[in-house]
Design a protein around this motif. Structure first.
Motif, PDB file in Angstrom:
ATOM      1  N   UNK A  57     -29.459  14.178  -1.409  1.00 13.53           N
ATOM      2  CA  UNK A  57     -29.799  15.597  -1.549  1.00 13.53           C
ATOM      3  C   UNK A  57     -28.552  16.442  -1.765  1.00 13.53           C
ATOM      4  N   UNK A  58     -27.468  16.107  -1.062  1.00 13.61           N
ATOM      5  CA  UNK A  58     -26.226  16.860  -1.180  1.00 13.61           C
ATOM      6  C   UNK A  58     -25.654  16.743  -2.591  1.00 13.61           C
ATOM      7  N   UNK A  59     -25.611  15.540  -3.119  1.00 15.97           N
ATOM      8  CA  UNK A  59     -25.088  15.332  -4.466  1.00 15.97           C
ATOM      9  C   UNK A  59     -25.967  16.049  -5.488  1.00 15.97           C
ATOM     10  N   UNK A  60     -27.274  15.943  -5.313  1.00 12.61           N
ATOM     11  CA  UNK A  60     -28.207  16.591  -6.242  1.00 12.61           C
ATOM     12  C   UNK A  60     -27.971  18.096  -6.302  1.00 12.61           C
ATOM     13  N   UNK A  61     -27.839  18.740  -5.155  1.00  9.73           N
ATOM     14  CA  UNK A  61     -27.669  20.195  -5.117  1.00  9.73           C
ATOM     15  C   UNK A  61     -26.371  20.638  -5.768  1.00  9.73           C
ATOM     16  N   UNK A  62     -25.327  19.817  -5.611  1.00  7.32           N
ATOM     17  CA  UNK A  62     -24.025  20.195  -6.156  1.00  7.32           C
ATOM     18  C   UNK A  62     -23.995  20.090  -7.680  1.00  7.32           C
ATOM     19  N   UNK A  63     -24.594  19.037  -8.238  1.00  9.84           N
ATOM     20  CA  UNK A  63     -24.399  18.757  -9.664  1.00  9.84           C
ATOM     21  C   UNK A  63     -25.554  19.182 -10.563  1.00  9.84           C
TER      22      UNK A  63
END
Length: 422
Positions: A171-177
């Motif tokens: 979820x963290x990677x998704x939100x950033x990129x």
């Protein structure tokens, strides 16, 4: 000294220098006397074990170390071992927040971790279990999905705490990129400092979460996470905005809507009778004498062609985009499997089927056709097609490799397949 103990968390070294030379290759530790507050990383080459040791209770971690012979080899007592293990857990909890934004890890001064060890630490923290990723692939990375982690934990045998960490990382990677401009893999590497291989796996997770492809149907269960990751790479390479323009925003995350709309133009291949007949003649001429299922192919050519073209023309609708893989299996792969096509025969058919369209004088959509078939060929001839047909190939009365027994894992797959069908 090569460090292989299952600890990727930093250790606050406050003890005198002593070495533990453990015979078991999974356990080698090095404690070094140093100034208070200095942090050292005990890197590991055993991701499974290091993940386990950082996600269980302190008492469980102590038991693992005791079972491995730490007390005898280091001449320490249980209290010292427990204290040291607790230090490792505390230190990890203090620096874990930095791992949520890996680029900050190198610039902070509180934890003086060598650069190479930082890379290992970040890589280990963001590694994930493929079986877990397979369960959440294509689902929305929301609170609703997170509520299902209990069931996923029971199904996969992965601890709930580990499932939560992996899900939060996704979820963290998704939100950033998701809103960044530029290549998806490069964005992930730039912001999370991951290796190329791991970054590509995360790119697949982000891509599937964004497009919400259906991957949970029973007919798709034979596909692993890596199979879908390969398909994601092909879709990104051919069907996204970035496939044509590397300077467009969201280039590797979203499918190009204009391209999907233009796929409707391919209907002329099946709606124009003369064009379809000419297409069939060209493909049959190229395959005559080269495949054993030639007669079946000749009889069913129009049905196979309609399946592929109609699949393309429906991708203007969101639901049909989500059902891409299940439709591909049901409309094209299963008919081929029923007729006992081999992987090599399908590969040859798709190659000539694609190339023959370029010889149709009245067909004006070659560029769209190549982009569409580029994914269909690569996806089908790799995981979707190969794993699906391999079960049937072993059932064939005239196998391509005679007098050779199929491997045990293939037999198990075959038995499961037959049971499901029955």
């Amino acid at each position: 000294m090569q460090i292989r103990y299952a600890v990727f968390t930093p250790i606050l070294c406050r003890t005198q220098r002593f070495n533990c030379a453990i015979n078991n290759t999974r356990l080698q530790m090095l404690f070094t006397q140093t100034v208070p507050g200095a942090i050292y990383l005990l890197a590991t080459v055993s991701p499974r074990l290091d993940r386990y040791i950082t996600l269980v209770k302190v008492s469980d971690a102590v038991k693992v170390r005791m079972d491995e012979g730490a007390l005898l080899e280091c001449e320490a007592n249980p209290e010292v071992l427990t204290s040291d293990t607790m230090d490792q857990f505390r230190t990890f909890q203090m620096c874990e927040r930095l791992l949520h934004s890996p680029t900050k890890l190198g610039s902070q001064l509180l934890y003086q971790i060598p650069a190479q060890n930082q890379i290992i630490l970040i890589e280990r923290y963001y590694e994930f279990d493929s079986v877990f990723a397979r369960e959440v692939l294509g689902k929305k990375l929301s609170k609703g999905t997170k509520k299902d982690l209990d069931d996923i934990s029971c199904k996969t045998g992965i601890t709930l705490k580990s499932c939560r960490r992996q899900f939060d990382n996704f979820k963290r990677v998704f939100k950033v990129v998701e809103e960044l401009k530029g290549p998806l893999v490069e964005n992930i590497q730039r912001h999370f400092l991951l290796s190329d291989t791991l970054a590509r796996d995360y790119a697949a997770i982000v891509f599937f979460a964004n497009s919400r492809f259906e991957t949970g149907k029973r007919k798709l269960q034979y596909l692993s996470f890596q199979d879908f990751a390969f398909c994601a790479g092909q879709l990104i390479s051919y069907w996204t905005i970035g496939a044509m323009d590397s300077m467009m925003e969201d280039m590797d995350v979203d499918l190009e809507k204009e391209f999907l709309n233009e796929l409707k133009d391919l209907k002329v291949l099946v709606n124009d009778k003369d064009m379809m007949d000419q297409h069939k003649i060209l493909v049959c001429a190229a395959l005559r004498g080269k495949i054993k299922v030639y007669k079946l192919m000749e009889v069913n050519f129009k049905n196979l062609s309609r399946a592929l073209v109609n699949l393309a023309s429906k991708l203007t609708h969101t639901k049909d985009v989500r059902d891409l893989f299940i439709d591909l299996v049901e409309k094209f792969i299963e008919p081929c499997r029923y007729d006992r096509w081999t992987v090599a025969e399908i590969t040859l058919f798709l190659t000539h089927y694609t190339n023959a369209a370029h010889c149709l004088g009245t067909f004006r959509h070659q560029m769209i056709w190549d982009r569409y078939m580029g994914v269909i060929k690569s996806s089908q001839c790799s995981p979707l097609l190969h794993l699906s047909l391999i079960k049937v190939n072993y059932l064939s009365p005239t196998p391509s490799i005679s007098s050779v027994s199929p491997p045990v894992n293939i037999l198990n797959e075959l038995n499961t397949f037959l049971i499901c069908k029955l």
